[in-house]
Design an enzyme around this catalytic site. Sequence first.
Site, PDB file in Angstrom:
ATOM      1  N   PHE A   1     -21.035  31.525  16.114  1.00  0.00           N
ATOM      2  CA  PHE A   1     -21.899  31.104  15.002  1.00  0.00           C
ATOM      3  C   PHE A   1     -22.673  32.263  14.397  1.00  0.00           C
ATOM      4  O   PHE A   1     -23.118  32.191  13.251  1.00  0.00           O
ATOM      5  CB  PHE A   1     -22.864  30.007  15.471  1.00  0.00           C
ATOM      6  N   LYS A   2     -22.818  33.354  15.134  1.00  0.00           N
ATOM      7  CA  LYS A   2     -23.559  34.505  14.609  1.00  0.00           C
ATOM      8  C   LYS A   2     -22.910  35.067  13.338  1.00  0.00           C
ATOM      9  O   LYS A   2     -23.575  35.721  12.534  1.00  0.00           O
ATOM     10  CB  LYS A   2     -23.628  35.615  15.666  1.00  0.00           C
ATOM     11  N   ASP A   3     -21.618  34.814  13.145  1.00  0.00           N
ATOM     12  CA  ASP A   3     -20.930  35.331  11.956  1.00  0.00           C
ATOM     13  C   ASP A   3     -21.530  34.787  10.662  1.00  0.00           C
ATOM     14  O   ASP A   3     -21.523  35.468   9.639  1.00  0.00           O
ATOM     15  CB  ASP A   3     -19.438  34.973  11.996  1.00  0.00           C
TER      16      ASP A   3
ATOM     17  N   THR B   1     -23.972  38.250  19.471  1.00  0.00           N
ATOM     18  CA  THR B   1     -24.613  38.947  18.355  1.00  0.00           C
ATOM     19  C   THR B   1     -23.995  40.316  18.129  1.00  0.00           C
ATOM     20  O   THR B   1     -23.790  40.741  16.986  1.00  0.00           O
ATOM     21  CB  THR B   1     -26.129  39.099  18.608  1.00  0.00           C
TER      22      THR B   1
END
Length: 465
Positions: free
Chosen positions: A111-113, A144
């Site tokens: 999800f960090k993308d 991250t």
Amino acid sequence: MKYISTRGQAPALEFEDVLLTGLASDGGLYVPETLPHYSLETIRSWRDLPYDQLAFKIIQPFIGGAIDDATLQTMLTETYAGFGHKAVAPLAQLDHNEYVLELFQGPTLAFKDFALQLLGRLLDHVLTKRNEKAVIIGATSGDTGSAAIEGCKHSDHLDIFIMHPNNRVSEVQRKQMTTIKGDNVFNLAVEGNFDDCQSMVKACFADQAFLKGERRLVAVNSINWARIMAQVVYYFYASLNLGGPDREMAFSVPTGNFGDIFAGYLAKKMGLPVKQLIVATNQNDILHRTISQNKYEKLPLAHTLSPSMDIVVSSNFERLLFDVYGREGSALANLMDKMNVETVELDLEKMASVRETFDSHAVNDSTTCDTIKEVYDDTGYLLDPHTAIGVKAARECRRDANVPMITLGTAHPVKFTEAIEKAGLETPALPHHLSDLFEREERYDVIANELHALQAYVVKHVFSE
């Protein structure tokens, strides 16, 4: 739009400076002075927008004219065009009114993308405009790092140094970071845990003299406001795809540093009908103990099958407490000083206000594996361990079965072989763009868990150019 520090002593800044500053000079975190608020009618009008256009609607007010609208929309379109699914954040259904929001379709499968692919473009735009160079020093508990490197590796204006705890991230997570090539990319394996790495990042921001005044230090961890801002979007997107805003939604969020779930809290404050936010944690359950028992107490870090959540101090919790304590910086500064050194109970009335929206649940490794197996047997859908914790917490804490429950799917299961195998299942193959990951050459250095070792390494590589 102006941004203020949670501790009340740092100057208010505009978006560009907040983007480049990270941690405020008084040790606090920047938050918007005011939030945009949208009517149900306005939110409803966004229902048919593709992800990048919805992102523009939500993000544009936070940028406050620092980037012209056409350039911002181009950045957003380019960011999300690089994702592996045309929906960008597709929903998978597990049961009646129970869903997983797949946030792992980006280039590094986490999800960090969503935030970091955009952050790299924002930084490059602003630094080019200012003709400045900057240094990124970041800490990662797993995801991250690769997302930040992937987002920033192309910039001629940045040198990026990412620390991870040595031997305490999964092999796929490590290789995703350490096999990315670039003269401006440096990976550091620290002989400590994630909180040690994060503490060194904060110390570097507190005293930047080691950079000799010749470089600006930039944050990519979720203390950077731009990270939070970008994550607000997918709460709106998920809701709009399931009948929002004409019905409330509930979200269960695998939670380490509290940034992702804080974005959900902001979405609610901005007008999205959100019934419930569930903090889903592993054995490192400081947030669960705080919400359920009103006891904020730091305990030794445990190493689990969900390493991205192996965090003792959840930095972004301070942003929520700032609101809870009436946005009074001095009161919060005193509270944070206490929380750093002693066990703290929050004011009962303030704790009650937190519980109006938030519930919490902690899940151990054994139950995590059981949940992975149970969901796979029932649906054929394979969860990564972090998302499994979210699903278990959702099922334990759900307030209303008639309200759609959306668990944030934070990572692809291929990144966590150990957990999948302990659940008695086979790890899926790597996606095509990573199929040769285990053959790629790694490049990283192991350093001592000491601030001067980190700073000496940075100075050596930045100023030897």
